[in-house]
Design a protein around this motif. Structure first.
Motif, PDB file in Angstrom:
ATOM      1  N   LEU A  85      19.712 -13.904  -9.495  1.00 17.11           N
ATOM      2  CA  LEU A  85      18.598 -13.139  -8.929  1.00 17.11           C
ATOM      3  C   LEU A  85      17.710 -14.032  -8.062  1.00 17.11           C
ATOM      4  N   ASP A  86      17.505 -15.218  -8.531  1.00 11.94           N
ATOM      5  CA  ASP A  86      16.685 -16.148  -7.734  1.00 11.94           C
ATOM      6  C   ASP A  86      17.356 -16.438  -6.401  1.00 11.94           C
ATOM      7  N   GLU A  87      18.686 -16.625  -6.439  1.00 11.84           N
ATOM      8  CA  GLU A  87      19.406 -16.865  -5.200  1.00 11.84           C
ATOM      9  C   GLU A  87      19.250 -15.693  -4.236  1.00 11.84           C
ATOM     10  N   CYS A  88      19.377 -14.506  -4.796  1.00  6.86           N
ATOM     11  CA  CYS A  88      19.231 -13.308  -3.948  1.00  6.86           C
ATOM     12  C   CYS A  88      17.835 -13.232  -3.355  1.00  6.86           C
ATOM     13  N   GLN A 107      20.347 -17.111 -18.195  1.00 12.17           N
ATOM     14  CA  GLN A 107      20.128 -18.180 -17.216  1.00 12.17           C
ATOM     15  C   GLN A 107      20.954 -17.920 -15.963  1.00 12.17           C
ATOM     16  N   THR A 108      22.178 -17.486 -16.204  1.00 10.16           N
ATOM     17  CA  THR A 108      23.052 -17.207 -15.065  1.00 10.16           C
ATOM     18  C   THR A 108      22.508 -16.048 -14.246  1.00 10.16           C
ATOM     19  N   CYS A 134      28.860 -23.386 -14.536  1.00  8.77           N
ATOM     20  CA  CYS A 134      28.782 -21.916 -14.387  1.00  8.77           C
ATOM     21  C   CYS A 134      27.805 -21.548 -13.292  1.00  8.77           C
ATOM     22  N   ASN A 135      26.614 -22.151 -13.332  1.00  9.31           N
ATOM     23  CA  ASN A 135      25.605 -21.836 -12.326  1.00  9.31           C
ATOM     24  C   ASN A 135      26.079 -22.247 -10.941  1.00  9.31           C
ATOM     25  N   HIS A 136      26.739 -23.402 -10.908  1.00 12.21           N
ATOM     26  CA  HIS A 136      27.235 -23.864  -9.614  1.00 12.21           C
ATOM     27  C   HIS A 136      28.284 -22.901  -9.056  1.00 12.21           C
TER      28      HIS A 136
END
Length: 1272
Positions: free
Chosen positions: A133-136, A127-128, A89-91
């Motif tokens: 948000l971390d990616e952004c 978590q997702t 999912c995260n990927h």
């Protein structure tokens, strides 16, 4: 992972699946990653296909589109597919985010963002979310410039929009993100700026985030944001900026920051130098000027959002920016949303006085009016309400010194728009319109000439009509429980509010009319043609207000009072009634009387007692007191059935009411108890007592009896005794009220205590004129006449006042036939009852006839005349005659030389004396008082001249009736008394000499009486051999001439002369009293005339012709007199020359005369005068006139007649005819002769005894007549 079969069955979507699946790798993927429904997506394939550099953008876009569609259609299946493995999912999320940031195709980026937002929202996995948000955050931090940040910023904005809770997380855990947002805001790309503003807007929508970011806004964001808004060119940036602004303007803190920055910017611009920071009002003004409706609406919303925090604080900035001008311009838009938004802004701006002092309303009022006219045609209730609210605010807050309507046309259009609005079927709209109407009816709004009264009238009529329509809707009062009861109460409350607003509008119209009374230019429309109807004038408008209040306002308020009572409503209502006294001054008394008769005194007192005790509702107490004050003054100024008070008295009453009315707030029982208090009463308390008494008096006099009569009587008695105990004298109006209330409330069977009567007499004796305290009412008259102590002292004056106030048409009652007996007026019936119970009052009435003014005396005379006719059982003749004798003696002593000038009312007294004489029983002996009266009246006549007809006529009537209504012996005595008056005989001679000259003048009645009296005197003197002290000369030629040539309408005079002539003939012209003298020089009589002297043959024939002509008139009384005179003439001729008598009786004209008389109707031969005439012809054997056969026909007709139905006079004439026929031997049929003889002789006495005799004494045309005297 299972291997897919080599060949799939053909079918639809086979090619599409090939596009969605990575065929070279799909067979290695486990089936769990394959979506079990269409479209057949494989997550594993997507993870390999989407990031692949060799995959075309079109294929990637198609896969993303299908994934989005699957997510929309089968959200749960897709969510389960993705959430199977958190790592996967995260990927997948990271892959999509990377694709959105790196792909150059904007549509692919949008699809990636849409899928990311939708998928993240559906997964709800922290978590997702954190991963994304971390990616952004990482992407923004690693980005050297904001050039590629658009996708990331857009994604963040949409994520926060989908999940508002992320705003707090972003602000708290990724705080340095704000620095990147600031970089984006200054980056020269409006797409990036729009995304930043969008994200900021979502962040500031969270109160927690907004509080955290307040410092950031104050220190960094505010100027950048205003600058960005000011410089925005694209609609996207403008919309997102306005969205952020809307979010910021929800908080008072940010509003203050922005407006302070704006103020600094405006002050910097006002100083010469480079432009400083941006001003929000100017930015919003620029947006208002744009042609984009969306931006205009958004700008208006932002202005509204600023003003709602503090209109007084922030409105000046917008007003100085001339924003109201452009808002007014937008009112002509076709967009209802823009109009609504403009209304909201203007309503808030109207709370700032600067809005009016800058004359924005003068500029914009025409736009407001036109806007109202337009929106009332569309079906938008909220828009109607908002527009009317703005109009009402402008009308209410507009300073008086600044004219709002500079054009009469705009003012007319405004009135018509309001008229349409108040007629709206939607109650809320009508209510707002009524409030606006109330504000519209202000002097400064209406004073620009010409004043359009007709338009104002139409507006008020529409407003009142709508209110009446609402009040007439029936309430649902069915017993359905508490809910139904609450609905009814709500409906009543709603009606009360609407009625209150309506009354406030009507009150303002009344106030307008009052203020215009001092404006000469407002009195009437100067443009009205002189010949036109004066409807458009202040006077007509004022009368309209009064009439409308009477017909509409009062009934509506009274109906509402039956359901609820609201102090505020009643305050407005009573102030309207108060103002109407001033508006229409010439109607204030009439209006006050109507209000008093409609129980408004009681209503106002009840309001004061219910709401104004102590210091509560002081405004209502003031209005109630003012209303009562002016109404009482109006009622007392033009009082009901009493004399008007003097100016001094009115001033005293005014001061009394002014001080006492505000202190009255007690209920009726408490007021009565207070009035009854006999302990020492101080000045203020005494004033209050007097006020209470006056209120009860005015209520009672207008038939509003809201307190018990018995209790009120006791209270008034105690009040009077208290005044006496403290040595006080009541004011005239207070004492008048006290006497009136005592008279009205007094029980018929109970009398006042002697102490009270004594106190009343003492107070009355201190009053110079009784009319000052007199009130015209039958019970007040009874009050004064019931107590000897009052009647002896004040009875004469009270009765005089009573008759002076009586306005009944007494003449109609007096002239009515006695058989009809019309119903007496209440006042007259009450007086008659008093006269029956106390005949001594008649003596006072006699004095009144003699001493009062003519009009009053005439009323008294007619009253007594009617009383005597209707109450024949009341024996008051002796009482009246005795008192009249004293009056007459007194008059003759004091005014002996000229009694006619003594009193103009003497004829009235004499007329009453004649009536009393007429009431006497026939054949009644004359007593000594009657003889004295005869003497005094004859003396009075002797002192008069023929011109004193008003005295002589009733006097002659009295003398005539006295002679003919008594026994023969009394007749002889009375005649002797009258003949002894030489002056009376001389007067009669003078009157008779006027016969020919005055036959058709007003003296005709007097001539009739004179001839009848002369005939009576002559007969009595001749029959009784009475002594003659003075002879009376009559010219025979004049008598015969009067009979031969009678004037019109003188039948009674001819009958009287014939009566005299018959008497002379019966006496053979040998009367010692009457001397028949020739008229001037007469020729020598012929030999054949000597035997007939003093008549000549020509005179006899002339007389016979005259008698025939008079008989043809067929007047009953005159016919009797003619036949009697003819009988006497033939007897006179037969005694001297039978041949002449037979010649006269046998003249051919006599037959024509007889035929004419018999032709008068069926059975006319039974008329007594015709029977007597036929008897005469039979007696003188005039067969040529009446043949034997005709006599037989007459007798045959008699035999067929019911003789019992005939009068005594007819029977007597019939009997004489029968006997004459019988004596002449004309009855050939002996059996019929015997039958008729038996019938006549048998019936005559029984009829004379059984049938009531016909009235012998009559008054015909004011002349006393005895029928038997003329007939026999």
């Amino acid at each position: 992972m299972a291997v897919r079969p080599a060949a799939d069955p053909p079918g639809p979507g086979r090619g599409e699946e090939a596009v969605l699946l990575l065929e070279r790798a799909h067979y290695r993927h486990e089936p769990r990653w394959l979506l079990p429904v269409y479209p057949r997506l494989c997550l594993a394939c997507a993870l390999e296909l989407l990031p692949g550099p060799g995959v075309s953008v079109v294929r990637k876009k198609h896969m993303l589109s299908c994934f989005r569609d699957a997510l929309v259609r089968h959200a749960s299946l897709v969510t389960q597919l993705v959430a199977q493995d958190q790592r996967v999912c995260n990927h997948f999320i990271s892959m999509l985010f990377g694709l959105s940031c790196n792909v150059e195709d904007g549509s692919v980026t949008d699809l990636c963002i849409e899928v990311l937002v939708h998928l993240t929202t559906q997964l709800k996995l922290e978590q997702t979310i954190h991963c994304l948000l971390d990616e952004c955050h990482k992407e923004l931090c690693n980005m050297p410039s904001m050039r590629g940040s658009l996708a990331t910023l857009t994604l963040l904005g949409k994520l926060v929009d989908s999940m508002p809770a992320l705003a707090d997380e972003l602000v708290m855990e990724h705080g340095n993100l704000m620095e990147h947002l600031l970089r984006g805001l200054v980056y020269p790309n409006e797409g990036v700026q729009a995304s930043v503003c969008y994200l900021y807007g979502k962040l500031y929508s969270s109160p927690t985030a907004a509080e955290i970011l307040s410092g950031h806004f104050r220190e960094k964001l505010c100027p950048l944001f205003l600058s960005t808004l000011d410089g925005a060119q694209t609609k996207e940036l403008q919309i997102n900026c306005l969205g952020l602004l809307r979010q910021l303007l929800k908080y008072d803190l940010f509003v203050s920051m922005i407006m302070n920055k704006s103020a600094l910017a405006e002050s910097a611009e006002s100083i010469a130098g480079p432009p400083g920071e941006t001003s929000l009002p100017l930015v919003l003004k620029k947006l208002l000027l744009s042609r984009d409706e969306t931006l205009q609406v958004a700008s208006a919303h932002c202005i509204t959002a600023v003003l709602v925090h503090s209109p007084v604080k922030h409105a000046p900035a917008f007003i100085h920016a001339d924003i109201p001008e452009f808002l007014f311009e937008h009112l002509s838009s076709s967009s209802e949303v823009l109009i609504w938004s403009s209304y909201n802004c203007l309503i808030l701006l109207a709370e700032e006085p600067l809005f009016f002092s800058k004359c924005h309303t003068v500029y914009g009022i025409e736009a407001v009016v036109r806007s109202l006219q337009g929106i009332l045609k569309v079906n938008n209730t909220e828009l109607h309400k908002q527009g009317l609210l703005l109009f009402a605010e402008i009308l209410t807050r507009q300073p008086e010194e600044i004219k709002l309507f500079t054009s009469s046309a705009v003012r007319r259009d405004a009135g018509r728009a309001l008229q349409e609005a108040v007629s709206s079927p939607v109650l809320e709209v009508a209510a707002e319109a009524v409030k606006a109407t109330s504000a519209f009816l202000r002097k400064d709004h209406q004073s620009t000439p010409p004043v359009q009264y007709r338009e104002l009238r139409a507006l008020l009529e529409a407003m009142l009509s709508r209110c009446a329509e609402l009040s007439q809707i029936p309430l649902n009062r069915r017993p359905l429980g508490h809910a139904s009861s609450r609905d009814s109460e709500k409906a009543i409350l709603q009606r009360g509010k609407f009625l209150l607003s309506t009354l406030e509008g009507f009150r303002n119209a009344c106030r307008l009319a009052v203020e215009f009374q001092s404006e000469p230019s407002a009195q009437e429309n100067p443009f009205t043609a002189p010949s036109g109807e004066k409807e458009d004038t202040l006077e007509a408008f004022s009368e309209f207000l009064l009439s409308t209040c009477d017909s509409s306002c009062i009934p509506m308020v009274m109906r509402h009072l039956e359901q609820a009572t609201h102090p505020a409503l009643m305050e407005v209502f009573l102030s309207i009634l108060h103002s109407l006294f001033v508006i229409v001054p010439h109607m204030k008394e009439k209006f006050s009387k109507k209000l008093a008769a409609s129980s408004f005194i009681q209503l106002t007192l009840e309001l004061k007692a219910r709401f104004c005790r102590g210091l509560s509702h002081s405004a209502l107490n003031q209005v109630c007191s003012s209303f009562l004050f002016y109404m009482c003054l109006n009622l007392l100024s033009v009082p009901e059935k009493t004399g008007p008070p003097s100016q001094e008295e009115l001033s005293e009453v005014s001061e009394l009411l002014q001080h006492g009315l505000p202190q009255i707030s007690s209920r009726s029982p408490e007021s009565l108890a207070f009035l009854s208090d006999r302990q020492y009463v101080e000045g203020a308390a005494r004033q209050r007592q007097c006020c209470i008494l006056l209120l009860f008096y005015l209520a009672y006099i207008h038939e509003d009896r809201f307190v018990s009569e018995a209790e009120l009587s006791v209270a008034v008695q105690s009040f009077l005794l208290s005044l006496q105990d403290q040595g006080e004298r009541p004011q005239l109006v207070v004492f008048r009220a006290s006497i009136y209330l005592l008279a009205i409330c007094q029980d018929k069977d109970s009398a006042l205590d002697e102490a009270v009567v004594s106190a009343i007499r003492k107070f009355l004796e201190g009053i110079p004129d009784l009319r000052l305290v007199y009130t015209h009412h039958p019970l007040l008259l009874r009050f004064f006449l019931s107590y000897p102590e009052l009647m002896s002292r004040f009875g004469h004056h009270v009765l005089e006042l009573w008759f002076s106030w009586e306005d009944c048409s007494y003449e109609e009652l007096d002239d009515a036939p006695s058989a009809e007996q019309p119903t007496l007026p209440t006042s007259l019936a009450a007086l008659f009852q008093m006269l029956r119970s106390s005949p001594s009052i008649l003596l006072i009435l006699l004095d009144l006839i003699y001493s009062s003014p003519v009009d009053t005396a005439r009323k008294v005379l007619i009253t007594l005349r009617i009383f005597l006719r209707r109450n024949e059982d009341v024996q008051v003749g002796g009482l009246i005659r005795g008192h009249f004798l004293l009056i007459l003696q007194h008059l003759l002593v004091e005014h002996g030389a000229s009694p006619s000038g003594a009193s103009r009312n003497l004829p009235l007294l004499l007329g009453l004396l004649s009536l009393v004489q007429l009431r006497n029983e026939p054949e009644q002996e004359l007593d000594s008082m009657a003889m004295k009266l005869l003497h005094q009246v004859s003396t009075l006549c002797g002192k008069c001249s023929p011109t004193d007809m008003d005295i002589l006529q009733p006097s002659f009537n009295f003398l005539y009736w006295s002679l003919h209504q008594t026994t023969p012996s009394s007749q002889k005595r009375a005649a002797a008394v009258l003949l002894s008056s030489t002056a009376l005989i001389q007067l009669l001679e003078k009157v008779l000499a006027l016969t020919l000259a005055e036959a058709d003048s007003p003296r005709t009645a007097l001539l009739c009486s004179a001839w009848l009296l002369t005939a009576s005197f002559s007969a009595q003197q001749h029959n009784g051999g009475l002594q003659v002290h003075q002879t009376l000369s009559v010219e025979l030629d004049q008598v015969l001439k009067a009979l031969s040539f009678p004037k019109k309408k003188t039948a009674l005079l001819s009958a009287a002369i014939l009566c005299f002539l018959r008497t002379a003939l019966q006496q053979s012209f040998s009367s010692a009293l009457v001397a028949l003298v020739p008229s001037g020089a007469q020729p020598l009589p012929a030999p054949e005339d000597t035997v007939l002297a003093p008549l000549g043959t020509s005179q006899v024939l002339s007389l016979v012709i005259g008698l025939q002509n008079l008989l043809v008139q067929k007047d009953p009384l005159l016919s009797h007199a003619c036949v009697g005179c003819l009988e006497a003439l033939l007897d006179y001729l037969h005694a001297r020359s039978p041949d002449i008598a037979l010649h006269v009786a046998s003249q051919p004209w006599n037959r024509f005369l007889l035929i004419s008389l018999l032709d008068a109707g069926e059975n006319s031969f039974l008329r007594p005068e015709i029977l007597r005439l036929m008897t005469l012809f039979v007696r003188y054997q005039s067969s040529s006139i009446l043949s034997h056969e005709e006599v037989g026909h007459v007798l045959q007709g008699v035999s067929l007649t019911d003789l019992s139905t005939l009068s005594n006079t007819t029977l007597q004439a019939l009997r004489s005819f029968f006997l004459q026929v019988q004596s002449m031997g004309l009855l050939a049929d002996h059996s019929m002769a015997q039958t008729l003889q038996a019938s006549v002789e048998g019936l005559s006495p029984s009829v004379s005894l059984g049938q009531p005799p016909l009235q012998d004494m009559l008054c015909l045309g004011g002349v006393a007549v005895s029928l038997s005297h003329i007939r026999d």
